[in-house]
Design a protein around this motif. Structure first.
Motif, PDB file in Angstrom:
ATOM      1  N   VAL A 604      46.411  39.667  26.196  1.00 54.07           N
ATOM      2  CA  VAL A 604      46.567  39.426  24.998  1.00 54.07           C
ATOM      3  C   VAL A 604      47.660  39.871  24.373  1.00 54.07           C
ATOM      4  N   GLY A 605      48.484  39.145  23.597  1.00 56.91           N
ATOM      5  CA  GLY A 605      49.752  39.378  22.727  1.00 56.91           C
ATOM      6  C   GLY A 605      51.076  39.233  23.833  1.00 56.91           C
ATOM      7  N   MET A 606      50.744  38.982  24.976  1.00 53.89           N
ATOM      8  CA  MET A 606      51.791  38.455  26.035  1.00 53.89           C
ATOM      9  C   MET A 606      52.093  37.155  25.965  1.00 53.89           C
ATOM     10  N   THR A 607      53.618  36.841  26.200  1.00 50.89           N
ATOM     11  CA  THR A 607      53.840  35.546  26.350  1.00 50.89           C
ATOM     12  C   THR A 607      53.658  35.182  27.739  1.00 50.89           C
ATOM     13  N   LEU A 608      53.814  33.944  28.104  1.00 47.51           N
ATOM     14  CA  LEU A 608      53.682  33.351  29.537  1.00 47.51           C
ATOM     15  C   LEU A 608      54.699  34.010  30.243  1.00 47.51           C
ATOM     16  N   GLN A 609      55.735  33.944  29.746  1.00 49.76           N
ATOM     17  CA  GLN A 609      56.986  34.581  30.610  1.00 49.76           C
ATOM     18  C   GLN A 609      56.777  35.935  30.960  1.00 49.76           C
ATOM     19  N   GLU A 610      56.123  36.777  30.076  1.00 46.84           N
ATOM     20  CA  GLU A 610      56.086  38.325  30.164  1.00 46.84           C
ATOM     21  C   GLU A 610      54.954  38.495  31.310  1.00 46.84           C
ATOM     22  N   THR A 611      53.963  37.515  31.296  1.00 43.98           N
ATOM     23  CA  THR A 611      52.670  37.576  32.342  1.00 43.98           C
ATOM     24  C   THR A 611      53.199  37.328  33.565  1.00 43.98           C
ATOM     25  N   ASP A 612      53.920  36.474  33.771  1.00 42.66           N
ATOM     26  CA  ASP A 612      54.517  35.861  35.042  1.00 42.66           C
ATOM     27  C   ASP A 612      53.289  35.464  35.954  1.00 42.66           C
ATOM     28  N   LEU A 613      52.272  34.577  35.341  1.00 34.59           N
ATOM     29  CA  LEU A 613      51.106  34.263  36.069  1.00 34.59           C
ATOM     30  C   LEU A 613      51.402  33.805  37.628  1.00 34.59           C
ATOM     31  N   ARG A 614      52.435  32.904  37.404  1.00 32.64           N
ATOM     32  CA  ARG A 614      52.320  31.895  38.859  1.00 32.64           C
ATOM     33  C   ARG A 614      52.904  32.857  39.929  1.00 32.64           C
ATOM     34  N   HIS A 615      53.646  34.115  39.660  1.00 30.75           N
ATOM     35  CA  HIS A 615      53.997  34.797  40.907  1.00 30.75           C
ATOM     36  C   HIS A 615      53.234  35.575  41.119  1.00 30.75           C
ATOM     37  N   LEU A 616      52.420  36.277  39.900  1.00 30.97           N
ATOM     38  CA  LEU A 616      51.330  37.331  40.449  1.00 30.97           C
ATOM     39  C   LEU A 616      50.317  36.669  40.934  1.00 30.97           C
ATOM     40  N   THR A 617      49.811  35.691  40.527  1.00 31.57           N
ATOM     41  CA  THR A 617      48.516  35.049  40.933  1.00 31.57           C
ATOM     42  C   THR A 617      48.416  33.736  41.688  1.00 31.57           C
ATOM     43  N   GLY A 618      49.426  33.002  41.170  1.00 27.91           N
ATOM     44  CA  GLY A 618      49.520  31.875  42.136  1.00 27.91           C
ATOM     45  C   GLY A 618      49.115  30.703  41.054  1.00 27.91           C
ATOM     46  N   VAL A 619      48.369  31.022  40.014  1.00 28.71           N
ATOM     47  CA  VAL A 619      47.835  29.919  39.392  1.00 28.71           C
ATOM     48  C   VAL A 619      48.810  29.405  38.269  1.00 28.71           C
ATOM     49  N   SER A 620      48.448  28.122  37.808  1.00 32.06           N
ATOM     50  CA  SER A 620      49.353  27.343  36.990  1.00 32.06           C
ATOM     51  C   SER A 620      48.498  27.371  35.582  1.00 32.06           C
ATOM     52  N   LEU A 621      49.069  27.654  34.519  1.00 26.17           N
ATOM     53  CA  LEU A 621      48.316  27.552  33.100  1.00 26.17           C
ATOM     54  C   LEU A 621      48.577  26.266  32.600  1.00 26.17           C
ATOM     55  N   MET A 622      47.631  25.303  32.428  1.00 25.28           N
ATOM     56  CA  MET A 622      48.037  23.910  32.025  1.00 25.28           C
ATOM     57  C   MET A 622      47.850  23.692  30.442  1.00 25.28           C
ATOM     58  N   ALA A 623      46.581  24.248  29.868  1.00 19.62           N
ATOM     59  CA  ALA A 623      46.712  24.191  28.587  1.00 19.62           C
ATOM     60  C   ALA A 623      45.870  25.349  28.200  1.00 19.62           C
ATOM     61  N   ILE A 624      45.771  25.592  26.657  1.00 22.97           N
ATOM     62  CA  ILE A 624      45.045  26.643  26.081  1.00 22.97           C
ATOM     63  C   ILE A 624      44.493  26.134  24.852  1.00 22.97           C
ATOM     64  N   GLU A 625      43.146  26.463  24.637  1.00 22.05           N
ATOM     65  CA  GLU A 625      42.320  26.304  23.487  1.00 22.05           C
ATOM     66  C   GLU A 625      42.023  27.369  22.720  1.00 22.05           C
ATOM     67  N   ARG A 626      42.607  27.357  21.471  1.00 22.80           N
ATOM     68  CA  ARG A 626      42.436  28.812  20.808  1.00 22.80           C
ATOM     69  C   ARG A 626      41.063  28.592  20.179  1.00 22.80           C
ATOM     70  N   SER A 627      40.742  29.930  19.696  1.00 22.01           N
ATOM     71  CA  SER A 627      39.330  30.018  19.053  1.00 22.01           C
ATOM     72  C   SER A 627      39.323  29.409  17.795  1.00 22.01           C
ATOM     73  N   SER A 628      40.342  29.172  17.209  1.00 17.35           N
ATOM     74  CA  SER A 628      40.188  28.087  15.999  1.00 17.35           C
ATOM     75  C   SER A 628      40.102  26.734  16.271  1.00 17.35           C
ATOM     76  N   GLY A 629      40.009  26.198  17.669  1.00 17.54           N
ATOM     77  CA  GLY A 629      39.607  24.993  18.097  1.00 17.54           C
ATOM     78  C   GLY A 629      41.181  24.222  18.101  1.00 17.54           C
TER      79      GLY A 629
END
Length: 764
Positions: A604-629
């Motif tokens: 929480v609070g991190m940008t996608l660049q900061e999380t570096d999800l693809r290199h760390l975990t291999g997953v690709s984040l395709m979409a985000i659904e906020r709690s506001s809808g």
């Protein structure tokens, strides 16, 4: 009412009903053919009874079949068949023979028929699959050029060719058993004489006739001449005792290799489509819904038997011809139905007394249901394979077909460029790279393309470019770059994702088959995505602008801006709902999951660049659904993850599990100023054989070991008991000074390896 008016009213009723049925089917995203069938059922004698002159409508429908087969003959291309000639001729013929033999055995055992000849006739009906439905489904998914698409179309072409032979031999089956051999021989002799005559006519008469018609520059005369030719040959075959359908098909074949084939097809197609609607509506009129309802269990049982039986015949046959297991399974499921031309055989057989009215009705009902099921099966196949690959025992079974079938000698192992796909674009890329002296390795799954590579002495791997085993053999971790120009979107996405699993820093350029794939491919990690139609538009405009006097530098800058924007100025504007639907559909074809972010997640609070999800975990984040809808499709690198977000992730099961560990805080996340690198552990490294707990790298250097890549397999966030082996790639994260220290230590006693092997690659 006068007879002429009655016929006109019947025709208007049929065409109107077929049009309404076709529109409804299209709106419901179902095969239009289904709409025609249902329209015929509703207005036919077993429905509302609006059609009075059924015989005359059937006669016109027979004309529709003739035009269907005529255009099929015109569209028939020997060059297309050449691509898959082995599986088409060998596999297609074997499939027909085995289907007939199995049907004879089962039908006689179950008492469905009273003689072997009736079993042969029933087997001939069941052996045919639907060219119309399968071809349309492949076109919708842009899969006609894929290996499974080519296999299915090749087998369908052979089935359509066999239809003519079946129609010719069919009358012989009604003869006494001792006369069948003689009757079949006479029928084959008639076919031979007719074929010889067709060859002579096609060579000496048809070309000058079409040239004469074309010189008149009259569309009406050309169409009239072609129709007269088609029906004339069809009537001739009927007079010879053969079927008019076979004659129409041969008439089309005589035109297929002439230079006016495309023009002929363009003129006849509207007439073909109109008559086809009439044909399928007329077939619907023959189907009794009450009969189907009263025999629903039996028909569903026959449908299941057809699907299972043809699947069990076709799948092993395709595998026998050295196609991968997944291709064999798709072909087996895709062709496991009864085709529309089986209606023609069934009608002829009933008139000859080969089947009773009840069996005829069962055939019609079973065929209609299999045609209905086929599009659903083809659409569900990607989802089924994603589910199957999520189960370890099924995944290992499916992966058995993904090993390289053949590897050329002396393939490059370092500093090479990998080209996935050796079609027209792939060949051009390879030629240009070789002209500039680059080492090239091609991966392709087509026997025809591999043969071209053999002849040109270009290094190749014969196999599925989306297979981890094939990519490992290509030494992708040592490659300089990769171009993916595969013919279908699904293989392209999988190849891209798995390539980045093995070599996260690889420079990969991808051809997008459709504009809707552009953002998806960028999200999966492509460095550059090229869409051929948009590129052609840019080059044409650039040429025009230069001719108009605009400065070349300014033109190049504007074109580069369009490329950087992912062609957004050229792409059609889509609503948020349309983008979301396309994304959901694409994600379903991959292994995807909606993941609700846990409360107090360190992400929480991190940008996608900061999380570096693809290199760390291999997953690709395709979409985000906020709690506001609020919904964000294809989020960019600066998108911030908020508390309560619901994330659409694409990845393998172990990658998704790794992300969950990261999101829950079970493993450490690199600090804001940290960077990550992949480090190769050479065979002489002092850390080999030691566990991570013994090395204690986090405490000694302040560096996190986030992953180990070993023989193409990822170990996400390894435990302390995991040991280090030679050839491992370690994903290390920390500050640059600490990473340099770790790198020097791990490679300190390695004096036998090259400087390239000792280089640690920074990835963030």
């Amino acid at each position: 009412m006068q007879e002429d008016y009655r016929l006109i009213i019947d025709l208007v009723s049929v065409l109107t009903a077929a049009g309404i049925g076709g529109v409804l089917a299209a709106l419901l995203r179902q095969p239009i053919l289904l709409g025609y069938l249902l329209a015929g059922i509703i207005i036919g004698p077993f429905g509302l009874g609006l059609i009075k002159e059924l015989v005359q409508v059937e006669t016109l429908a027979q004309l529709g079949v003739a035009f269907l087969l005529f255009t099929l003959g015109v569209e028939f291309s020997f060059s297309e068949l050449q691509k898959v000639k082995v599986i088409s001729l060998g596999g297609g013929a074997l499939q027909i023979i085995l289907t007939i033999l199995m049907t004879v055995l089962v039908s006689l055992t179950m008492g469905w028929v009273s003689s072997p000849t009736q079993g042969i006739f029933l087997g001939a009906i069941l052996s045919l699959s639907s060219t119309a439905v399968v071809f349309k489904a492949l076109m919708e998914r842009n899969e006609t050029a894929t290996p499974h698409g080519q296999v299915m179309l090749g087998i369908l072409i052979v089935q359509d060719l066999a239809l003519g032979l079946m129609l010719a031999v069919l009358p012989a089956l009604n003869k006494p058993l001792e006369e069948i051999g003689l009757s079949v021989g006479i029928a084959l002799l008639q076919i031979g004489i007719f074929a010889l005559g067709a060859i002579l006519v096609g060579k000496w008469l048809i070309p000058p006739l079409l040239r004469l018609l074309a010189r008149t520059e009259s569309r009406e005369l050309f169409l009239l001449g072609v129709v007269a030719l088609c029906l004339g040959i069809a009537v001739l075959t009927g007079w010879m005792g053969l079927s008019i359908e076979m004659g129409a098909f041969v008439a089309g074949l005589t035109i297929s290799e002439v230079e006016y084939a495309d023009q002929t097809l363009a003129y006849v197609e509207p007439l073909r489509d109109l008559c086809a609607a009439l044909f399928f509506a007329a077939i619907g009129m023959l189907i009794d819904p009450l009969f189907l309802w009263n025999h629903l269990e039996l028909i569903l049982g026959l449908v299941a038997l057809v699907f299972v039986g043809k699947f069990l015949i076709i799948t092993p046959l395709v595998a026998l011809f050295r196609y991968p297991l997944k291709t064999s399974l798709i072909a087996g499921l895709g062709l496991a139905q009864i085709g529309e031309f089986s209606f023609v055989l069934a009608s002829e057989g009933q008139q000859l007394g080969l089947v009773s009215q009840k069996v005829y009705s069962l055939i019609l009902g079973t065929t209609a249901v299999t045609l209905l099921f086929t599009p659903f099966v083809l659409r569900l196949l990607p989802v089924i394979f994603v589910w199957a690959e999520s189960l370890p025992w099924l995944k290992s079974w499916l992966d058995q077909g993904n090993v390289p079938l053949e590897i050329a000698e002396d393939i490059p192992s370092r500093d090479h460029v990998i080209v996935c796909g050796y079609g027209r674009v792939g060949r051009n890329i390879v030629r240009l790279l070789r002209e500039y002296g680059y080492s090239v390795l091609v991966i392709d799954q087509s026997e025809q393309q591999i043969q071209k590579l053999r002849e040109a002495k270009i290094p190749y791997i014969y196999g599925n470019a989306a297979s981890l085993q094939v990519l490992e053999k290509a030494e992708i971790s040592q490659a300089k770059g990769m171009a993916i120009v595969l013919p279908d979107p699904m293989s392209t996405r999988l190849c891209l994702k798995r390539s980045l699993e093995l070599s996260p820093e690889l420079d990969i350029v991808v051809r997008a088959n459709q504009d809707k794939d552009i953002e998806l491919l960028y999200q999966l990690g492509a460095k550059e995505v090229v869409q051929p139609e948009f590129e052609a538009s840019l080059e044409l405009c650039a040429h025009l602008f230069v001719g108009l006097g605009l400065p070349l530098l300014g033109i190049q800058e504007e074109i580069q801006k369009i490329r950087y924007s992912h062609y957004l100025t050229l792409r059609p504007e889509l609503s948020a709902g349309q983008v979301s639907r396309e994304l959901q559909k694409a994600a379903q074809e991959l292994n995807s999951k909606w993941y609700p972010l846990p409360a107090n997640s360190p992400l929480v609070g991190m940008t996608l660049q900061e999380t570096d999800l693809r290199h760390l975990t291999g997953v690709s984040l395709m979409a985000i659904e906020r709690s506001s809808g609020e919904k964000m499709d294809y989020p960019n690198s600066q998108t911030v993850i908020n508390e309560g977000d619901n994330l659409l992730l694409v990845g393998e099961p172990d990658e998704l599990a790794g992300f969950e560990d990261l999101a829950k805080g079970d493993v450490a996340i690199p600090t804001e100023n940290a960077c990550c690198l992949w480090l190769l552990v050479s065979k002489n490294s002092p850390v080999i054989g030691k566990t991570l707990a013994e090395l204690d790298i986090p405490q000694r250097f302040g560096v996190l070991i986030q992953a180990i890549r070993r023989e193409g397999k990822y170990i996400r966030f390894p435990e302390g008991s995991k040991d280090i082996q030679g050839g491992d790639h370690l994903l290390l994260c920390g500050n640059l000074y600490s990473l340099t220290q770790v790198s020097e230590w791990i490679t300190s006693e390695d004096n036998s390896t090259t400087s390239t092997e000792n280089t640690a690659t920074i990835v963030s």
